[in-house]
Design an enzyme around this catalytic site. Sequence first.
Site, short mmCIF file in Angstrom:
data_model
loop_
_atom_site.label_atom_id
_atom_site.label_comp_id
_atom_site.label_asym_id
_atom_site.label_seq_id
_atom_site.Cartn_x
_atom_site.Cartn_y
_atom_site.Cartn_z
N SER A 84 0.79 -1.24 0.00
CA SER A 84 0.00 0.00 0.00
C SER A 84 0.82 1.28 0.00
O SER A 84 0.25 2.37 -0.05
CB SER A 84 -0.94 0.01 1.21
N LYS A 96 3.29 6.55 4.93
CA LYS A 96 2.37 5.48 4.52
C LYS A 96 2.91 4.10 4.87
O LYS A 96 4.08 3.80 4.65
CB LYS A 96 2.11 5.55 3.01
N LYS A 134 0.01 3.86 -2.60
CA LYS A 134 -1.01 4.91 -2.47
C LYS A 134 -0.42 6.31 -2.36
O LYS A 134 -1.12 7.30 -2.50
CB LYS A 134 -1.93 4.58 -1.29
N SER A 186 -5.78 3.44 4.38
CA SER A 186 -5.30 2.50 3.36
C SER A 186 -6.44 1.82 2.61
O SER A 186 -6.37 0.63 2.27
CB SER A 186 -4.40 1.44 4.00
#
Length: 342
Positions: free
Chosen positions: A30, A190, A33, A85
């Site tokens: 993720s 992140k 992202k 997320s």
Amino acid sequence: MSAASALVMDANTGQVLFARNAHQPRPIASTTKIMTALVAIECGKLYRLATVSPHAAGVEGSSVYLTAGEKLTLEELIYGALMHSGNDACVAIAEHVAGREEVFVNFMNYKAHRLGARNTNFCNTNGLPHDRHLSSAYDLALITRYALKNPVFSRIVATKTHSIAGAKGKRILSNTNKMLWSYQGADGVKTGTTHAAGKCLVSSATRDGRRLIAVVLHSDDRWGESIRLLNYGIEEYANRVVAGKGEAFAAVTIENGVKRSLPVTVDRDVVVTVPVNQGDKIEQNVLLEREVAAPVVPGQEVGKLEVLVEGERVAAAKLITMEGTAELPYHRLLWRQLYSKL
């Protein structure tokens, strides 16, 4: 260190302070992202309402539990993607901005290429497993460094809790990045976890005006290893100003000008990162024109400054004139030539 790949970068200078397998292409889960949000912010309108499609609502994995037909602003979807997320939020973002996720992914790859992320290839917006969906620790740091310059992105990744619209009331989001609560100065970025990628984290922290970016991929202790990387960058390195924009750096000789020389400055602040306990290992290569013919205008490029730390080129800037000067009138030019021969 358990991480398969790791890196810490000074966000101000872009210098890499520690690297391990930093250019090795790997699954990144993720952390994908980061690019999804960046493209959405740059290409979309944050206040525009997006209608969630059945396809977006049905995406597998981590979710903000979108329902088909509900409407959220693009900004709310970005909060859902970065903070919680949400894989579903990412697909909703892509469909809103580009019509189809595949088209949006093309935007992501184009942006990565423009930023110099040579070992990156995106196949989706959320990091779900795909054999060709890869990036590297260096590329993620490079992308993140650029993204953090965007105030919207920077604000969202530093947010601990936030509420967005929901089909049955507000959705309360809590950032998956535990560093925001546990590390002094932490302000992003992140998390990411899949079986193929392992536990990943791109983190950032700012102290005393310096911002650092740490990346760990496939780590057994992403929080602890990220903290150690950030501490290393903060404690072992410092930033030094080599030359300041608007400050006289050198002078250039003017041929046939009313003024015989002009002060020269750099076209931007030149800051480099150096080890704190090893002395300043800074070298400067100044490439300056020996003589510049009049007339000269302010801001005219007359050379270049290159800065090396421990033998590696880490910064460069144009050398420009701080003032201008007219060419001498013909009669004064003759007089100067005669006077110089006396």
